[in-house]
Design a protein around this motif. Structure first.
Motif, PDB file in Angstrom:
ATOM      1  N   PRO A   1      -8.429  -2.052  14.286  1.00  0.00           N
ATOM      2  CA  PRO A   1      -7.202  -1.638  15.063  1.00  0.00           C
ATOM      3  C   PRO A   1      -7.363  -1.436  16.762  1.00  0.00           C
ATOM      4  O   PRO A   1      -6.678  -1.168  17.312  1.00  0.00           O
ATOM      5  CB  PRO A   1      -6.932  -0.221  14.772  1.00  0.00           C
ATOM      6  CG  PRO A   1      -8.304   0.322  14.275  1.00  0.00           C
ATOM      7  CD  PRO A   1      -9.011  -0.694  13.807  1.00  0.00           C
ATOM      8  N   TYR A   2      -8.831  -1.702  16.920  1.00  0.00           N
ATOM      9  CA  TYR A   2      -9.272  -1.488  18.369  1.00  0.00           C
ATOM     10  C   TYR A   2      -9.802  -2.809  19.188  1.00  0.00           C
ATOM     11  O   TYR A   2     -10.485  -3.534  18.441  1.00  0.00           O
ATOM     12  CB  TYR A   2     -10.412  -0.380  18.631  1.00  0.00           C
ATOM     13  CG  TYR A   2      -9.789   0.879  18.004  1.00  0.00           C
ATOM     14  CD1 TYR A   2      -9.053   1.619  18.849  1.00  0.00           C
ATOM     15  CD2 TYR A   2     -10.186   1.596  16.969  1.00  0.00           C
ATOM     16  CE1 TYR A   2      -8.354   2.781  18.482  1.00  0.00           C
ATOM     17  CE2 TYR A   2      -9.774   2.839  16.497  1.00  0.00           C
ATOM     18  CZ  TYR A   2      -8.923   3.460  17.133  1.00  0.00           C
ATOM     19  OH  TYR A   2      -8.564   4.682  16.903  1.00  0.00           O
ATOM     20  N   PRO A   3      -9.646  -3.009  19.922  1.00  0.00           N
ATOM     21  CA  PRO A   3     -10.243  -4.390  20.789  1.00  0.00           C
ATOM     22  C   PRO A   3     -11.522  -4.330  21.109  1.00  0.00           C
ATOM     23  O   PRO A   3     -12.070  -3.360  21.355  1.00  0.00           O
ATOM     24  CB  PRO A   3      -9.098  -4.693  21.985  1.00  0.00           C
ATOM     25  CG  PRO A   3      -8.836  -3.179  22.360  1.00  0.00           C
ATOM     26  CD  PRO A   3      -8.636  -2.409  21.042  1.00  0.00           C
ATOM     27  N   PRO A   4     -12.361  -5.350  20.923  1.00  0.00           N
ATOM     28  CA  PRO A   4     -13.898  -5.277  21.370  1.00  0.00           C
ATOM     29  C   PRO A   4     -13.992  -4.938  22.706  1.00  0.00           C
ATOM     30  O   PRO A   4     -13.220  -5.347  23.559  1.00  0.00           O
ATOM     31  CB  PRO A   4     -14.466  -6.402  20.776  1.00  0.00           C
ATOM     32  CG  PRO A   4     -13.203  -7.433  21.091  1.00  0.00           C
ATOM     33  CD  PRO A   4     -11.955  -6.625  20.689  1.00  0.00           C
TER      34      PRO A   4
ATOM     35  N   ALA B   1      -9.976   9.859  20.340  1.00  0.00           N
ATOM     36  CA  ALA B   1     -10.824   9.268  21.440  1.00  0.00           C
ATOM     37  C   ALA B   1     -11.668  10.765  22.014  1.00  0.00           C
ATOM     38  O   ALA B   1     -12.397  10.482  23.015  1.00  0.00           O
ATOM     39  CB  ALA B   1      -9.970   8.785  22.574  1.00  0.00           C
ATOM     40  N   ASN B   2     -11.464  11.726  21.318  1.00  0.00           N
ATOM     41  CA  ASN B   2     -12.239  13.026  21.797  1.00  0.00           C
ATOM     42  C   ASN B   2     -13.682  13.046  20.792  1.00  0.00           C
ATOM     43  O   ASN B   2     -13.424  13.110  19.799  1.00  0.00           O
ATOM     44  CB  ASN B   2     -11.429  14.184  21.865  1.00  0.00           C
ATOM     45  CG  ASN B   2     -10.193  14.171  22.349  1.00  0.00           C
ATOM     46  OD1 ASN B   2     -10.056  13.405  23.532  1.00  0.00           O
ATOM     47  ND2 ASN B   2      -9.248  15.099  22.198  1.00  0.00           N
TER      48      ASN B   2
ATOM     49  N   ILE C   1     -15.687   6.908  30.002  1.00  0.00           N
ATOM     50  CA  ILE C   1     -15.532   8.311  29.917  1.00  0.00           C
ATOM     51  C   ILE C   1     -14.449   8.753  30.889  1.00  0.00           C
ATOM     52  O   ILE C   1     -14.613   8.498  31.996  1.00  0.00           O
ATOM     53  CB  ILE C   1     -16.669   8.975  29.924  1.00  0.00           C
ATOM     54  CG1 ILE C   1     -17.784   8.432  28.913  1.00  0.00           C
ATOM     55  CG2 ILE C   1     -16.617  10.488  29.948  1.00  0.00           C
ATOM     56  CD1 ILE C   1     -19.113   8.846  29.278  1.00  0.00           C
ATOM     57  N   MET C   2     -13.263   9.245  30.278  1.00  0.00           N
ATOM     58  CA  MET C   2     -12.124   9.467  31.157  1.00  0.00           C
ATOM     59  C   MET C   2     -12.391  11.036  31.743  1.00  0.00           C
ATOM     60  O   MET C   2     -11.957  11.470  32.848  1.00  0.00           O
ATOM     61  CB  MET C   2     -10.903   9.397  30.536  1.00  0.00           C
ATOM     62  CG  MET C   2     -10.747   8.124  29.736  1.00  0.00           C
ATOM     63  SD  MET C   2     -10.914   6.754  30.756  1.00  0.00           S
ATOM     64  CE  MET C   2      -9.220   7.063  32.095  1.00  0.00           C
TER      65      MET C   2
ATOM     66  N   TYR D   1     -10.381   4.731  24.858  1.00  0.00           N
ATOM     67  CA  TYR D   1      -9.729   4.496  23.641  1.00  0.00           C
ATOM     68  C   TYR D   1     -10.979   4.717  22.400  1.00  0.00           C
ATOM     69  O   TYR D   1     -12.178   4.766  22.897  1.00  0.00           O
ATOM     70  CB  TYR D   1      -9.200   3.228  23.666  1.00  0.00           C
ATOM     71  CG  TYR D   1      -9.953   2.094  23.807  1.00  0.00           C
ATOM     72  CD1 TYR D   1     -10.414   1.346  22.715  1.00  0.00           C
ATOM     73  CD2 TYR D   1     -10.258   1.805  24.705  1.00  0.00           C
ATOM     74  CE1 TYR D   1     -10.997   0.178  22.675  1.00  0.00           C
ATOM     75  CE2 TYR D   1     -11.024   0.358  24.903  1.00  0.00           C
ATOM     76  CZ  TYR D   1     -11.382  -0.359  23.922  1.00  0.00           C
ATOM     77  OH  TYR D   1     -12.078  -1.463  24.066  1.00  0.00           O
ATOM     78  N   GLY D   2     -10.555   4.730  21.138  1.00  0.00           N
ATOM     79  CA  GLY D   2     -11.405   5.137  20.152  1.00  0.00           C
ATOM     80  C   GLY D   2     -11.861   4.064  19.638  1.00  0.00           C
ATOM     81  O   GLY D   2     -12.011   2.874  20.098  1.00  0.00           O
TER      82      GLY D   2
END
Length: 272
Positions: free
Chosen positions: A81-84, A175-176, A209-210, A221-222
């Motif tokens: 579900p997440y892009p590399p 993402a936390n 890191i936001m 993002y996760g």
């Protein structure tokens, strides 16, 4: 018969396409043929893959090549579900059945995936677009425009290893993420930095890191690998001003901004 003669032949050619998708040390090989194709030490697996026409244009958008694969192709897991966080390279090779000669028709990288119910559609840009400068060149400004930890003449040259912060995750919620090691630095120090870890398949992964507050950091993002007890490394961010460069990183000789730039413009209309 050689590749060039088969390409020019009206009836003798039996063309097949070969697709190479690479991500670090990971490699996926597919062919448009209805059976396995072996080229050297590589075996290409049959897959219903198609490619759009190749166009050479000075406009970036017109140079995009689209690959269409089944949604259940093994490489689809790279984006779902997440892009590399690393580049996925693409090479499209041409071959004729019965000939051992192979020609590279196109090479580039994936710039964006799109999923439908049955298809994975990959938008790809040619390799030559890598060399094109993006964004603005250096300007005369107070803030430092140099990427943190970049190395080379005229770059930041802060040692990445010297500021590495090993951490073991204690809690993950999307993402936390939390780790006791994050609290060893003042809140906000890790903001603008990034975390790195090694995926289960051995490839490196990275997230920006936001925000940072105590033992909690928020990523852009996760990732599926983010879970309790995962060992990763965090790197502090930079405020890109002279005070932060001097006081925290002790890197003032490499500061990229204009420290003594006047704060008032001489073109504001004030005659004094």
């Amino acid at each position: 018969m050689g590749f060039d003669l088969l390409e020019r032949s009206r009836y003798a050619g039996r063309p097949i396409g070969l697709l190479r998708l690479s991500r670090g040390n990971l490699l996926e090989l597919y062919t448009t043929a209805d059976r396995e194709v072996t080229v050297g030490a590589d075996t290409y697996l049959p897959l219903a893959v198609t490619r759009s026409a190749i166009r050479d244009s000075v406009e970036r958008q017109k140079s995009v090549v689209t690959l269409t694969l089944p949604v259940d192709a093994p490489c689809a897991a790279w984006w779902r579900p997440y892009p590399p966080s690393t580049i996925v390279g693409v090479s499209w090779l041409a071959k004729h059945w019965g000939s051992n000669e192979v020609a590279v028709e196109w090479s580039g990288r994936v710039v964006g995936p799109r999923f439908t119910d049955t298809q994975l559609i990959l938008a790809c840009e040619p390799a030559r677009t890598n060399a094109r400068a993006r964004g603005l060149p250096l300007r005369w400004q107070l803030g430092c425009p140099l990427p943190l930890y970049s190395q080379g003449v005229g770059m930041c040259n802060v040692s990445k290893a010297a500021h590495a912060l090993p951490a073991t995750l204690t809690d993950v919620a999307g993402a936390n993420i939390r780790a006791a090691a994050f609290a060893t630095l003042p809140s906000g120090r890790l903001a603008g930095g990034f975390v790195e870890w090694t995926r289960a398949d051995g490839e490196p992964e990275m997230r920006s890191i936001m925000a940072h507050d105590g033992d909690l950091i928020i990523l852009n993002y996760g990732a599926l690998d983010l879970a309790e007890d995962l060992e990763l490394t965090a790197y502090p961010g930079c405020k890109h001003n002279f005070a932060d460069c001097r006081d925290y990183f002790e890197n003032e000789p490499n500061y990229g901004g204009a420290v003594y730039q006047p704060v008032r413009t001489p073109f504001d209309g004030n005659p004094v």
